[in-house]
Design an enzyme around this catalytic site. Sequence first.
Site, short mmCIF file in Angstrom:
data_model
loop_
_atom_site.label_atom_id
_atom_site.label_comp_id
_atom_site.label_asym_id
_atom_site.label_seq_id
_atom_site.Cartn_x
_atom_site.Cartn_y
_atom_site.Cartn_z
N ASP A 365 0.88 -0.89 -0.16
CA ASP A 365 0.06 -0.05 0.07
C ASP A 365 0.40 0.68 -0.40
OD1 ASP A 365 -2.97 1.29 0.82
OD2 ASP A 365 -1.52 2.17 1.27
N LEU A 366 1.01 2.02 -1.22
CA LEU A 366 1.59 3.11 -1.10
C LEU A 366 1.48 4.15 0.22
CD1 LEU A 366 1.32 4.23 -4.71
CD2 LEU A 366 2.83 2.71 -3.91
N ASP A 408 -4.49 2.54 -4.62
CA ASP A 408 -3.08 2.29 -4.81
C ASP A 408 -2.44 1.23 -3.79
OD1 ASP A 408 -3.95 3.28 -1.84
OD2 ASP A 408 -2.21 4.49 -1.71
#
Length: 521
Positions: A365-366, A408
């Site tokens: 996960d960004l 994302d």
Amino acid sequence: MKKQVILLTDAETAPAIELHESLRSAGITILVHDLEESRALEEVCVEDSLPTLAVLFEIPAHSNLQDLGVVVSRAKELWPRLSVVACRRESTRGNTPNNRALKELGFRAVADSPQQLPALLRQVEDVVGTGELKLPEGFKAAPDSRSLSLPKSLRSQHLRGSFALLTSLHLASDQKEAGLAALAGVARLVPADRWSVFLVTQSGPDAVKLDPLVGRTFAPAGALLFDEEWQRELLTEVEPPVEPASKVAHEAAARIETIRRVKSGQRLVALPLVSGERVLGVLEGTRTQSSTRAFSRAEMDLLGSLAIPIAAALANSVRIAEAERLSLTDDLTRLRNARYLRQFLVNEIKRARRYRSSVAALFLDLDDFKRINDLHGHLAGSHALMEVAALILPSVRDTDCVVRYGGDEFVLILTETGLDQAVQVAERIRAKIESYRFTGGRRLKFSLTASFGIAVFPTHALSPQQLISSADRAMYQAKAANKNCVRVSSNIDSATKDEHPAQALVEPTQFQRIPGEKLIS
């Protein structure tokens, strides 16, 4: 008559003077378009009423394939009907990717110097830019109603065989299956020593070639029947034709008509396979002149009727395969999507159970990705996701699976991978994302980091759903630990984790099965 090209420019690199002079001397007008602009120049082209030859991009020194791929995608998005042509500067010729790599990216042609551009643009203009062999003007794409019917003089056994052939074509799921069905059926209706199916492809800026799809040699003794042997042939793997397509087959594709010839002791017949407005391929039959008779008029009529459903089956199989691919692919990043993940993970868990191996899941996960959308806009954020995908793919094997899970979030499934290897892969990708400078497609320079959670079957989970859930929970542990780090699904107590932080990444406790829970495989 004057013509024009659209020249894509980069604010950091001005086009070479030699390029302007070479095109101007050939009577070609240049329309300059900045890569940052979102609006196409279609309106300008219409107002000037000049034919547009191509979209031109001058390759700067030390260009990487990723940036060039973005240029090609942008050009095709704005001008889908135009070819994209690349040009090198003479001073930077040795510092740019080779022609093969550029053409694989989508450039239609490559000029090694500006002086080559006028001749190269003329070649591009003379060839259809889509790589498809199109029908000429005036050709009736849809056959008349009579050609959709079988010949009236068809005997009863041939009539039953024709319906059997049409049924097998209808059930084909890809082009090879359609080709196999066509060969097995046609050989029983119109005997020949050999039947082959070739596909029409574009091999270069000025040539169209025939690529082999399937081919088979048939025994001359006895008539072939639509029996159990025919059904087995539909399931038999057949190698592509060893011999290339004959000149008769090329002539049939070029002229878009049935051709019969006697050549080198052989009787040849070639029929173009036309679907809609495209020539998809050629059906070619060969008979030995000394041992068999020529193709009769009745046989040619039957072949002409069968060529229509064969071409339709080839076209439909491509649509089916493309629809299946799109249903399992993320539109933005071209990675696999969550639907594919479910199928892939179920199969890999079954294989791991059988062979007592491991499957690792990495949940990525960004960090603070919303900030990128707020500062630079959602287009820049979308492009950043594409850049993340390009960073991840080289870090895994072909047998692994990379999925855009949503927003994302990305999921990586590493087959036959233990915990130590999974941690190494996650750390390598984390470092690459941290050190990379993202452009957002607009020459911006911003940084991103990512948090990783890892779970391994059967150490942390006993089902596909539990594996993803465990990796997801580990990712949230990484978020809680100031982000930009890797965490493994584990039940190790906090005291042990503080004394031996590396141990938390290497020695997770055994997953505890929930009583009464049903595992889905």
